[in-house]
Design an enzyme around this catalytic site. Structure first.
Site, PDB file in Angstrom:
ATOM      1  N   HIS A 125       1.137  -1.163   0.129  1.00 57.46           N
ATOM      2  CA  HIS A 125       0.133  -0.002   0.035  1.00 57.46           C
ATOM      3  C   HIS A 125       1.132   1.332  -0.264  1.00 57.46           C
ATOM      4  CE1 HIS A 125      -2.672   2.946   1.959  1.00 57.46           C
ATOM      5  NE2 HIS A 125      -3.712   2.634   1.567  1.00 57.46           N
ATOM      6  N   ASP A 202       3.256  -4.618   7.869  1.00 59.35           N
ATOM      7  CA  ASP A 202       1.684  -3.602   7.401  1.00 59.35           C
ATOM      8  C   ASP A 202       0.894  -5.067   8.174  1.00 59.35           C
ATOM      9  OD1 ASP A 202      -0.397  -2.591   7.375  1.00 59.35           O
ATOM     10  OD2 ASP A 202       0.255  -2.429   4.809  1.00 59.35           O
ATOM     11  N   GLN A 205      -4.432  -4.941   7.354  1.00 59.68           N
ATOM     12  CA  GLN A 205      -5.882  -6.610   6.494  1.00 59.68           C
ATOM     13  C   GLN A 205      -5.702  -7.944   7.199  1.00 59.68           C
ATOM     14  OE1 GLN A 205      -8.330  -5.141   3.729  1.00 59.68           O
ATOM     15  NE2 GLN A 205      -6.794  -3.175   3.664  1.00 59.68           N
ATOM     16  N   LYS A 228     -10.703  -0.857  10.162  1.00 68.37           N
ATOM     17  CA  LYS A 228     -10.517  -2.516   9.611  1.00 68.37           C
ATOM     18  C   LYS A 228     -11.379  -3.398  10.331  1.00 68.37           C
ATOM     19  CE  LYS A 228      -7.197  -0.981   5.796  1.00 68.37           C
ATOM     20  NZ  LYS A 228      -8.295  -0.173   4.587  1.00 68.37           N
ATOM     21  N   CYS A 366      -4.471   2.628  -3.798  1.00 65.90           N
ATOM     22  CA  CYS A 366      -3.471   2.824  -3.751  1.00 65.90           C
ATOM     23  C   CYS A 366      -2.089   1.894  -3.121  1.00 65.90           C
ATOM     24  CB  CYS A 366      -3.570   3.146  -1.846  1.00 65.90           C
ATOM     25  SG  CYS A 366      -5.389   4.196  -1.480  1.00 65.90           S
TER      26      CYS A 366
END
Lengths: 408, 139
Positions: A125, A202, A205, A228, A366
């Protein structure tokens, strides 16, 4: 009984899932963008303002104590939820983006030298690319892209081959928002660690969809966002090794992050508070704590099992759509599907699907470099959560066929 | 300017055509078909300089002529946006700069898709109309 055994009742806990869009029942397939919030989270936010509103860590009065207790409880909950080594390793941020920037500016930039390298994959991202580019531009370091394959998997061998004595940090997305790929993060972390290279994962998700154990992964930095994770926007965290946090200078100055301030010199608070100046998003973090409690009551393993079934059903249904090509089809994937349909622009598909009540994202997600790699300007993306159903997949596939006929 | 005005004949014609359809899918289908019938837009015109920013999809615009008669050519990689371009060009292309500047884009509301067009896509349409009006103002 697990809440997942009664999906209609579970869905009823999410007020927005009852909405109708253009007269049709909402089919919310944009969970990778942001997740819906259960009533319990909404209540936690509203109860804070109705019953406990006061600033945190400043006041000795009853309300101040209540607010601080509720707010700091989220730190313990989050530490347990992601397997942090201690609550002091959980720094609250506005989200993933701020967490990455904190590491870029506070951890990396002070020692970054010309010619140093920051290795990030081609499926990151922008939030895990641009902060590194900014500090690289200031110091003469460079951001090196790690290769991915045509099916959207990380080229592990190629990535490890790029690790060298100039590599200062490896940044890798746990689950790709643009492709759905679940990356072999443990393998990359181990390879980087063996070479003395710092690692940032990261997990934006990942944490909403399966159990994450940061201590077991053994990365230096793990970043995530609350919105999220069925929690309010403006909440997130950096999970980092205590020794690194101790050594890192503050990122932003202000109240609450200090021990003693004088014009002759200021000393700073201990981590995590050293990195949390100003009054935070108290209500949001209390909401995040409620979301974590809610998820823990169901169990992340049960959630992951249900989502695996939805993912397989979705994968099979999409494979049967004429003219549809998946962008990224990794063997290890989440219930996130990026696709293009021959002769149909992703925005047109999303516009027409919206008229059937279906929310999907269209665009570059993104992730310009990822789109460039696959040679597409944009994709449509359907991303599911545990509250989605096989009936919704059927509605989506019918609507997709109709949109495709209209655009053919 | 604030008092209600009758639509000019071309915009009225567009409103009438769209008024004929029953549901959103028919309106969109008509829009998509109009987009398909846009005249060929040569590849060599699809340059960065001709690209209109402020649209989620790619839109390219080329203007020709002078203040007496301005002709616009435009296309998008999105079929729906191409349909909106077709309508916009029907209203504005081939007219004088003065006529262009005197014409308010009221067909957008009149076709009954205004509330259906996403803000970003509407912005794309606004960007196209702004480009046309700027060109007219400078002609």
């Amino acid at each position: 009984m697990n809440r997942l055994d009664d999906i209609p009742a579970l869905r009823a806990e999410f007020p927005q899932l009852a909405r109708r869009i253009h007269g049709k029942p909402l089919v919310y397939f944009d969970n990778a963008n942001t997740a819906q919030k259960p009533q319990l989270v909404i209540d936690a936010v509203s109860d804070y303002y109705r019953l406990h509103n006061a600033n945190v860590a400043r006041a000795v009065h009853t309300l101040g104590e209540e607010a601080t207790t509720l707010y700091e409880a989220t730190r313990d909950k989050l530490a347990r939820f992601v397997g942090a080594r201690s609550r002091e390793e959980v720094v609250f941020t506005r989200g993933t983006t701020e967490a990455v920037n904190l590491v870029a500016y506070s951890f990396l930039r002070p020692t970054l030298k010309p010619g140093d390298e920051i290795l990030v994959s081609r499926m990151e991202h922008h939030a895990n690319i641009v902060p590194w580019q900014l500090v690289a531009a200031e110091t003469g370091a460079k951001v090196v892209p790690a290769p991915i394959t045509a099916s959207g998997e990380l080229d592990v061998e190629g990535t490890v081959a790029l690790m060298n004595p100039r590599t200062r940090l490896v940044g890798l997305v746990h689950v790709s928002n643009a492709l759905g790929t679940v990356n072999p993060v443990a393998e990359i972390i181990a390879a980087a660690k063996a070479r003395g290279i710092a690692t940032l994962i990261d997990g934006s998700q990942a944490v909403p969809h399966f159990r994450v154990d940061v201590a077991a992964l053994d990365c230096d930095f793990y970043v995530l966002t609350g919105h999220k994770l069925f929690a309010p926007t403006g909440t997130g965290a950096l999970i980092a090794r205590r020794a690194l946090l101790d050594a890192m200078p503050p990122f932003m100055g202000g109240g609450e992050m200090i021990r003693k301030v004088s014009f002759e010199g200021t000393t700073f608070n201990d981590p995590p508070h050293k990195f949390e100046p100003g009054t935070p998003n108290i209500a949001g973090f209390i909401g995040l704590g409620a979301a974590i409690d809610w998820l823990q009551a169901i169990g992340m393993d049960a959630i992951a099992a249900r989502e695996a079934r939805l993912r397989d059903a979705m994968r099979a249904a999409l494979a049967a759509v004429d003219g549809l090509r998946l962008v990224g089809d990794a063997r290890a994937r989440a219930a996130v599907f990026s696709f293009v349909v021959e002769g149909a622009h992703a925005h047109d598909l999303a516009t027409l699907l919206d008229h059937d009540g279906i929310a999907v994202r269209s665009g570059h997600h993104c992730a310009h470099p990822t789109m460039q790699f696959f040679g597409v300007p944009a994709t449509a993306r359907a991303s599911l959560a545990f509250y989605n159903t096989e009936d919704e997949i059927a509605v989506f596939i019918d609507a997709l066929a109709k949109a495709r006929r209209m655009l053919a | 300017m604030s008092e209600p005005m009758a639509l000019d004949p071309i915009q009225q014609e567009i409103a009438d055509e769209f008024g004929f359809f029953g549901d959103w899918s028919e309106r969109y289908q008509y829009l998509i078909d109009l987009g398909r019938k846009l005249p060929l837009f040569p590849d060599e015109w699809r340059t960065e300089a001709n690209r209109l920013h402020g649209c989620q999809s790619m839109v390219w615009v080329v203007a020709e002529g002078n203040a007496e008669r301005l002709v616009f050519h435009a296309i998008s990689d999105s079929s729906i946006v191409s349909g909106l371009i077709a309508l916009t060009l029907r209203v504005y292309s081939g007219r004088s700069a003065a006529e262009i500047l005197a014409t308010e884009p009221r067909f957008i509301d009149a076709i009954g898709l205004g509330k259906h067009l996403s803000v970003t896509r509407s912005n794309g349409l606004s960007a196209l109309i702004a480009k046309i009006r700027d060109t007219a103002a400078q002609a």
